[in-house]
Design a protein around this motif. Sequence first.
Motif, mmCIF file in Angstrom:
data_model
loop_
_atom_site.group_PDB
_atom_site.id
_atom_site.type_symbol
_atom_site.label_atom_id
_atom_site.label_comp_id
_atom_site.label_asym_id
_atom_site.label_seq_id
_atom_site.Cartn_x
_atom_site.Cartn_y
_atom_site.Cartn_z
ATOM 1 N N LYS A 54 -25.509 45.803 -4.370
ATOM 2 C CA LYS A 54 -24.350 46.231 -3.574
ATOM 3 C C LYS A 54 -23.239 46.832 -4.422
ATOM 4 O O LYS A 54 -22.344 47.494 -3.897
ATOM 5 C CB LYS A 54 -23.746 45.018 -2.836
ATOM 6 N N ARG A 56 -21.197 44.798 -5.827
ATOM 7 C CA ARG A 56 -20.129 43.927 -5.314
ATOM 8 C C ARG A 56 -19.604 43.011 -6.418
ATOM 9 O O ARG A 56 -20.395 42.450 -7.186
ATOM 10 C CB ARG A 56 -20.720 43.075 -4.192
ATOM 11 N N ASN A 142 -24.581 46.776 2.755
ATOM 12 C CA ASN A 142 -23.997 48.085 2.443
ATOM 13 C C ASN A 142 -23.602 48.110 0.968
ATOM 14 O O ASN A 142 -23.486 47.049 0.341
ATOM 15 C CB ASN A 142 -22.739 48.306 3.289
ATOM 16 N N SER A 148 -19.874 48.294 6.876
ATOM 17 C CA SER A 148 -21.088 47.499 7.044
ATOM 18 C C SER A 148 -22.115 48.284 7.861
ATOM 19 O O SER A 148 -21.750 49.046 8.742
ATOM 20 C CB SER A 148 -20.768 46.188 7.753
HETATM 21 MG MG MG Z 1 -19.461 43.092 3.740
#
Ligand code: MG
Length: 341
Positions: A54, A56, A142, A148
Amino acid sequence: MKTQIIRYTNKASLEPAAAILRDGGIVAFPTETVYGLGGNAFDPAAAKKIYEAKGRPSDNPLIVHLHDYRTAGQYAHTTPLFFELAEAFMPGPLTIILRKRSFIPDSVTGGLDTVGLRVPSHPIARELIELAGVPVAAPSANLSGKPSPTAFSHVMHDLNGRVDAIIDGGTSEFGVESTIIKLENDGTIKLLRPGAITIEMLSLFSDHIEVDPAVTQKFDGIPLAPGMKYRHYAPSSPLTVLEGDNDAVYEFLNGKERCGVICFDEDLPFIRGKHVYTCGPREDSLTQAKRLFDCLRRLDDVEGIDVIFARMPAKVGIGLAVFNRLLKAAGFSVRTLPPKR
Ligand code: MG
Ligand code: AMP
């Protein structure tokens, strides 16, 4: 990485995906809210793969998805209110944050001593978790910072080649991520993220519902949920939410060039321009929730726009979730237009 695409036909068709989860791999799967990117919640290496795929930040915790809320006590310290809420809303689009037990790895919870538990209702998600035989840690499927995914095509766009498998499950029913709540010791329900389980529904279970200020205001401070401090859902052109009556909004928009617009069905005859997208009827927050992220993604692909304007949604029921996601996508940029008369 070669990503395996899995088309659901029956429960057995999910076995390869379940095997990937058991073996420490990561799989994108449909849920009733948005698509999730799952890994074995007991496996720190799987959590690391999710964060990498991701892009992230790893202090932003993942939600742990279970097949049955009655097993929650194995993973977290439950309370009577947890079970009342679980009986009412699980399976469904609700995440409840509880104090975690020690064998949930810190890498899954971003180092917090709490864990978010959810029991999805989507049949594919349910069968996958059951077959995997392990709790499944999953954020949305995502790339970090993007809206999303609410359709298979969104997941393919973001994660094809970055994950072990993607399950095609059509379009998401709700289209906004789960409601997240935290249960305080005094019986207060603290709303951290609005979703399809609304304040109105939760208020049947507590006289004290507290909405975290970060739901409606720009956050600066020490985040309660680490996710609060990150930029979310941001389209590539800057977005501003317009507050104002119809005439003021139409006059403002029709005086602009090179702009994208997110509006309601009723506005379409009154707004000129090529890049006007509707997220549903004005009074229909459920449809707006379902379509909002797709509108944001479509506007991402459009050439020739410098800015995006969106109409202000209603803020009640699931409308609060639409409002919250739109504000986050806009970085809380709101412009109030004076009335025309
Ligand atoms: Mg999210
Ligand atoms: P996503 O649904 O992809 O946005 O990811 C999960 C969301 O749940 C993030 O916004 C997290 O910050 C939030 N979350 C997960 N676990 C916790 C927790 N223990 N405490 C607070 N927020 C959490």
